[in-house]
Design an enzyme around this catalytic site. Structure first.
Site, short mmCIF file in Angstrom:
data_model
loop_
_atom_site.label_atom_id
_atom_site.label_comp_id
_atom_site.label_asym_id
_atom_site.label_seq_id
_atom_site.Cartn_x
_atom_site.Cartn_y
_atom_site.Cartn_z
N GLU A 100 156.35 97.09 -10.94
CA GLU A 100 155.33 96.09 -11.52
C GLU A 100 153.86 96.66 -11.33
O GLU A 100 153.13 96.82 -12.41
CB GLU A 100 155.43 94.82 -10.57
N GLY A 157 149.57 91.75 -6.89
CA GLY A 157 149.11 92.19 -5.59
C GLY A 157 147.44 92.70 -5.82
O GLY A 157 147.38 93.59 -6.76
C1 LIG Z 1 146.61 85.45 -14.35
C2 LIG Z 1 147.29 85.50 -13.25
C3 LIG Z 1 148.89 85.70 -13.37
C4 LIG Z 1 149.54 85.53 -12.28
N1 LIG Z 1 150.93 85.61 -12.21
C5 LIG Z 1 151.78 85.33 -11.14
C6 LIG Z 1 153.20 85.24 -11.38
O1 LIG Z 1 153.70 85.38 -12.60
N2 LIG Z 1 153.79 84.72 -10.13
C7 LIG Z 1 153.21 84.52 -9.14
O2 LIG Z 1 154.05 84.52 -8.17
N3 LIG Z 1 151.81 84.78 -8.88
C8 LIG Z 1 151.19 85.41 -10.02
N4 LIG Z 1 149.99 85.55 -9.89
C9 LIG Z 1 149.39 85.46 -8.66
C10 LIG Z 1 148.70 86.73 -8.02
O3 LIG Z 1 149.61 87.66 -7.64
C11 LIG Z 1 147.79 86.13 -6.70
O4 LIG Z 1 146.69 85.68 -7.33
C12 LIG Z 1 147.36 87.44 -5.80
O5 LIG Z 1 148.39 87.83 -5.15
C13 LIG Z 1 146.31 87.26 -4.84
O6 LIG Z 1 146.71 86.00 -4.26
P1 LIG Z 1 145.50 84.73 -4.07
O7 LIG Z 1 145.02 84.56 -5.37
O8 LIG Z 1 146.22 83.60 -3.24
O9 LIG Z 1 144.31 85.49 -3.32
P2 LIG Z 1 144.23 85.52 -1.67
O10 LIG Z 1 145.30 86.15 -1.03
O11 LIG Z 1 143.75 84.22 -1.23
O12 LIG Z 1 142.97 86.69 -1.67
C14 LIG Z 1 141.61 86.35 -1.56
C15 LIG Z 1 140.99 87.48 -1.50
O13 LIG Z 1 141.18 88.27 -0.07
C16 LIG Z 1 141.46 89.57 -0.24
N5 LIG Z 1 142.63 89.95 0.46
C17 LIG Z 1 143.90 89.78 0.72
N6 LIG Z 1 144.34 90.32 1.80
C18 LIG Z 1 143.64 91.06 2.06
C19 LIG Z 1 143.73 92.32 3.09
N7 LIG Z 1 144.66 92.38 3.81
N8 LIG Z 1 142.38 92.76 3.71
C20 LIG Z 1 141.23 92.51 2.82
N9 LIG Z 1 141.29 91.60 1.82
C21 LIG Z 1 142.25 90.95 1.45
C22 LIG Z 1 142.17 89.60 -1.77
O14 LIG Z 1 142.00 90.91 -2.44
C23 LIG Z 1 141.17 88.81 -2.43
O15 LIG Z 1 139.89 89.20 -2.60
C24 LIG Z 1 148.88 85.39 -10.88
C25 LIG Z 1 147.54 85.44 -10.85
C26 LIG Z 1 146.88 85.40 -12.09
C27 LIG Z 1 145.42 85.32 -11.66
#
Ligand SMILES: Cc1cc2nc3c(=O)[nH]c(=O)nc-3n(C[C@H](O)[C@H](O)[C@H](O)COP(=O)(O)OP(=O)(O)OC[C@H]3O[C@@H](n4cnc5c(N)ncnc54)[C@H](O)[C@@H]3O)c2cc1C
Length: 391
Positions: free
Chosen positions: A248, A370
């Protein structure tokens, strides 16, 4: 442009065929898909008839019998045709991810039941991992799957699910053992049609990817047959997800690279035409330097991504190398589309210009698959593990 080392004559031919098909069949519909917020069902069927779906799934399961090279060529051509923000993301999820979960972890009966319909475009796949309160921290998901008789009873909510409005098959990450973290996660396949208690929420409004439907999904005592577990046993979901994520991430990097190349091409053509101060925009040294920088970023990405592609084809793509490709290429794409938009002046801000849409579409590549911060954590963990953990 030099041919990538992993592309042979057969893939070259596929590239030409796919480009012709997309220009004839899909590009004329792209504007309407963006306005309605999803790709027509009939287009999925046409894509199936023309070999664009499940290209890397064995013929025994109705697929194209190709490999990751075929999948990569299709993804890149879709991006070059300006269709990544709809069909591209949708197909990457359905053919590149969902079909491969089923191929890798499904029973023979599951593969025969679902894969041929996916390859024909009759069945669209989605993956539902992310929840309102758990994205990067996947082990904290709250959706549960409780075993009763012949079923799992699923409760919870998912968000940001690509293909969420249209999906016929949804791979749901749920806790079969809520008391544990990652070891309690299992993958269940929901057959959406007529599933009681399963609700599709809003098609979410996004700043880009306008032709892609991204949705919330709700599970209220949804009964999923036990036989729909991607097994063979419970508790393997986290491992299964991470095993498949390298592709992916590489596919996102490939698409970002193709988008960079397209942005440079479009902007070079624009700058060569646009007249100002008695000459062309391209004549200005700033334009030349900016475009030279953008082209270099695209070429460096291409070189790294091609190397990772060779590793993938040999079955040796390490998680940290895929993470490097994903964060670097998506970061570079952000810089390239921003510079290219700037070179278009006010026209770059107008949605009717492709560079404006590319700029808006590109932003998500640093977040989904991710986030780039998560990619850097993966790389750092491999460094801590020492030479054996490195790519
Ligand atoms: C258009 C779109 C399509 C998507 N499609 C899918 C899909 O088909 N299926 C699915 O399951 N998901 C999907 N996603 C979800 C996507 O994978 C998540 O948005 C992404 O993994 C981030 O999770 P979150 O949005 O909850 O942000 P959070 O996890 O809340 O992160 C917030 C911030 O914290 C930062 N952060 C996180 N962990 C750490 C760390 N260890 N150290 C420092 N900073 C960190 C992140 O980088 C980000 O900047 C999609 C998202 C979008 C926007």
């Amino acid at each position: 442009m030099e041919r990538s080392s992993w592309i042979d004559d057969e893939l070259d031919l596929l590239q030409e065929q796919v480009a012709r098909f997309l220009a004839r069949e899909f590009v004329p519909l792209a504007e309407r898909w963006s306005l309605q917020g999803f790709v027509d069902r009939s287009a999925w069927l046409k894509a199936g008839e023309n070999g664009l779906l499940c290209a890397s799934i064995p013929a025994a399961y109705g697929g194209g019998d190709g490999n990751w090279g075929h999948e990569a060529i299709i993804a890149q051509e879709v991006a070059r045709a300006g269709l990544n923000g709809g069909f591209g993301v949708g197909n990457m999820v359905s053919s590149g991810i969902v079909a491969h979960y089923i191929l890798a972890y499904g029973s023979e009966e599951q593969k025969q039941r679902w894969l041929p319909a996916m390859a024909r475009g009759e069945c669209i796949g989605a993956v539902a991992m992310t929840e309102p309160s758990a994205g990067s921290d996947l082990k904290s998901i709250k959706t549960t799957a409780r075993k009763t008789g012949q079923h799992y009873v699923v409760n919870g909510a998912k968000t940001f699910v690509s293909n969420g409005q249209q999906a016929d098959l949804v791979i749901v990450a749920a806790k079969t053992d809520p008391a544990t973290g990652r070891k309690g996660i299992s993958l269940l396949v929901l057959e959406a049609s007529g599933a009681g208690g399963f609700h599709r929420g809003r098609a979410l409004e996004k700043i880009g990817l306008h032709a892609q439907d991204t949705s919330e999904l709700f599970f209220d005592d949804v009964h999923i047959p036990k036989g729909n577990l991607l097994g063979p046993e419970e508790g393997r979901g986290f491992h299964q997800l991470t095993e498949q994520l390298a592709w992916e991430r590489l596919s996102i990097a490939l698409i970002c690279t193709a988008e960079m190349e397209r942005a440079v091409e479009i902007t070079t053509a624009y700058a060569s035409e646009r007249s100002l101060f008695g000459g062309k925009l391209f004549d200005l040294q700033n334009t030349q330097f900016k475009l030279a920088e953008c082209k270099t970023l695209a070429a460096v990405a291409r070189s790294f991504v091609d190397g990772a592609m060779v590793a993938q084809l040999n079955g040796r793509l390490a998680a940290d190398r895929a993470a490097m490709a994903k964060w670097w290429a998506s970061d570079a794409l952000g810089r390239v589309v921003d510079e290219c938009l700037q070179l278009h002046g006010g026209y770059g801000y107008m949605s009717e210009y492709p560079i404006a849409r590319m700029w808006a579409d590109a932003r998500v590549s640093r977040i989904y698959g991710g986030s780039n911060e998560t990619m850097k954590s993966i790389i750092a963990k491999a460094m801590q593990a020492g030479p054996s953990g490195r790519s």
